[in-house]
Motif scaffolding. Sequence first.
Motif, PDB file in Angstrom:
ATOM      1  N   ASN A   1       0.800  -1.218   0.000  1.00  0.00           N
ATOM      2  CA  ASN A   1       0.000   0.000   0.000  1.00  0.00           C
ATOM      3  C   ASN A   1       0.831   1.264   0.000  1.00  0.00           C
ATOM      4  N   GLY A   2       1.970   1.238   0.690  1.00  0.00           N
ATOM      5  CA  GLY A   2       2.787   2.434   0.783  1.00  0.00           C
ATOM      6  C   GLY A   2       2.457   3.274   1.999  1.00  0.00           C
ATOM      7  N   VAL A   3       2.458   4.588   1.801  1.00  0.00           N
ATOM      8  CA  VAL A   3       2.412   5.535   2.906  1.00  0.00           C
ATOM      9  C   VAL A   3       1.175   5.361   3.790  1.00  0.00           C
ATOM     10  N   SER A   4       0.084   4.869   3.245  1.00  0.00           N
ATOM     11  CA  SER A   4      -1.167   4.811   4.012  1.00  0.00           C
ATOM     12  C   SER A   4      -1.136   3.779   5.134  1.00  0.00           C
ATOM     13  N   THR A   5      -0.285   2.765   5.040  1.00  0.00           N
ATOM     14  CA  THR A   5      -0.327   1.687   6.044  1.00  0.00           C
ATOM     15  C   THR A   5       1.029   1.257   6.591  1.00  0.00           C
ATOM     16  N   LEU A   6       2.140   1.707   6.030  1.00  0.00           N
ATOM     17  CA  LEU A   6       3.441   1.146   6.403  1.00  0.00           C
ATOM     18  C   LEU A   6       3.744   1.256   7.895  1.00  0.00           C
ATOM     19  N   SER A   7       3.532   2.425   8.479  1.00  0.00           N
ATOM     20  CA  SER A   7       3.856   2.603   9.901  1.00  0.00           C
ATOM     21  C   SER A   7       3.011   1.683  10.781  1.00  0.00           C
ATOM     22  N   LYS A   8       1.726   1.587  10.486  1.00  0.00           N
ATOM     23  CA  LYS A   8       0.841   0.724  11.269  1.00  0.00           C
ATOM     24  C   LYS A   8       1.202  -0.738  11.070  1.00  0.00           C
ATOM     25  N   SER A   9       1.591  -1.100   9.867  1.00  0.00           N
ATOM     26  CA  SER A   9       2.002  -2.477   9.608  1.00  0.00           C
ATOM     27  C   SER A   9       3.229  -2.837  10.438  1.00  0.00           C
ATOM     28  N   TYR A  10       4.181  -1.927  10.495  1.00  0.00           N
ATOM     29  CA  TYR A  10       5.396  -2.179  11.288  1.00  0.00           C
ATOM     30  C   TYR A  10       5.051  -2.379  12.765  1.00  0.00           C
ATOM     31  N   ASP A  11       4.141  -1.555  13.278  1.00  0.00           N
ATOM     32  CA  ASP A  11       3.775  -1.645  14.696  1.00  0.00           C
ATOM     33  C   ASP A  11       3.109  -2.971  15.047  1.00  0.00           C
ATOM     34  N   LEU A  12       2.583  -3.680  14.052  1.00  0.00           N
ATOM     35  CA  LEU A  12       1.899  -4.953  14.302  1.00  0.00           C
ATOM     36  C   LEU A  12       2.858  -6.150  14.368  1.00  0.00           C
ATOM     37  N   LEU A  13       4.131  -5.932  14.064  1.00  0.00           N
ATOM     38  CA  LEU A  13       5.085  -7.042  14.062  1.00  0.00           C
ATOM     39  C   LEU A  13       5.378  -7.540  15.472  1.00  0.00           C
ATOM     40  N   CYS A  14       5.614  -8.838  15.585  1.00  0.00           N
ATOM     41  CA  CYS A  14       6.108  -9.400  16.840  1.00  0.00           C
ATOM     42  C   CYS A  14       7.637  -9.305  16.836  1.00  0.00           C
TER      43      CYS A  14
ATOM     44  N   THR B   1      10.273   6.464   8.237  1.00  0.00           N
ATOM     45  CA  THR B   1      11.667   6.036   8.314  1.00  0.00           C
ATOM     46  C   THR B   1      11.796   5.101   9.514  1.00  0.00           C
ATOM     47  N   PHE B   2      12.793   4.236   9.473  1.00  0.00           N
ATOM     48  CA  PHE B   2      12.935   3.215  10.503  1.00  0.00           C
ATOM     49  C   PHE B   2      14.327   3.324  11.129  1.00  0.00           C
ATOM     50  N   ASP B   3      14.346   3.544  12.441  1.00  0.00           N
ATOM     51  CA  ASP B   3      15.584   3.756  13.181  1.00  0.00           C
ATOM     52  C   ASP B   3      16.359   2.439  13.291  1.00  0.00           C
ATOM     53  N   PRO B   4      17.600   2.366  12.788  1.00  0.00           N
ATOM     54  CA  PRO B   4      18.367   1.120  12.879  1.00  0.00           C
ATOM     55  C   PRO B   4      18.552   0.631  14.313  1.00  0.00           C
ATOM     56  N   MET B   5      18.693   1.555  15.265  1.00  0.00           N
ATOM     57  CA  MET B   5      18.859   1.142  16.661  1.00  0.00           C
ATOM     58  C   MET B   5      17.579   0.494  17.179  1.00  0.00           C
ATOM     59  N   LEU B   6      16.435   1.080  16.839  1.00  0.00           N
ATOM     60  CA  LEU B   6      15.163   0.505  17.278  1.00  0.00           C
ATOM     61  C   LEU B   6      14.916  -0.845  16.605  1.00  0.00           C
TER      62      LEU B   6
END
Length: 222
Positions: free
Chosen positions: A91-104, A145-150
Motif C-alpha cells: 500500500n505504501g504511505v497509508s499503512t506502512l507505519s501501522k504495519s510495522y507496529d503490528l510485528l512481533c 523512516t525506521f531507526d536502525p537502533m530501534l
Amino acid sequence: ALPAAALAGLWPSEPVGNCKSCLVHSAAGGVGDMLCQVLRLRGLRVVGVVGSASKVSECGADVVIDKSATDWVAEARRASPEGYRAVFDANGVSTLSKSYDLLCRNGRLVVYGFHSNLPKVDGGLGMLSPWTWLRMGADMARMPTFDPMLLTLESKAVLGFNLSFFADEHDLVAKYVRQIGEWVLAGELRPPKFQRFAFESTRDAQAALQSGRTVGKMIVAV
C-alpha cells in the motif's frame, strides 16, 4: 504470473521465531491471493485485509478483515494479540507505519509496492493536475523512516522485495520454482482469478486497477 506472485510469499516467509501468524494487505488481489495460499502451505496462519465487503468471500485467508467496515488495525490486533511474523504491504504511505507496529519480535515488514502513493489519471485525459503532483510530494514527505537502533532493540526487519533483482539468484529461484511446481501438480496451489483486457483497452485496464474493485490478476492481451 503464478511463479512471480508466489515467490513474493516464499522468500520472506522463511521460518523465523515462534509467531505463526502473518498479515496480508490487499489479500483478494492477484499477489495477495498467492501470498495467502503460499503462507498457509508453509503452515502459517493468515490474516487478510481487503478493501470492500464484496471481496471477503474471494479471500483465502484464515481470518478476513474488511477495512471499509471496521478499524483494520484493531481487528488485526484482536486476530493475533502476540503480533505477526510477517506483514506483506504493497500500500505504501497509508499503512506502512501501522504495519510495522503490528510485528512481533523477529517480525518482518515486507514492502513490495506503493499503491497509495501512485497518482490517479485526471478525467481520463492521461494528464496529472498540479494538485496531484503536490499530493504525491506530500505523501513522499510522510513516508516512514525506521531507526536502525530501534530495529535492533526490537529485533524487527523491514525488507524490500523486487523480483526483478532476483535474475542472478539462480539457485534460490530454482529452489522456489521447484516448490511451486510441486504444489501446483499436487493441486495444492491454484492460479489466481484473472480479468482479461484487449490491448486496445489498456486504459480501461488501468482504470479498473486504480479503482480498487478488482479481484485477482489483470491481463492485457498483446
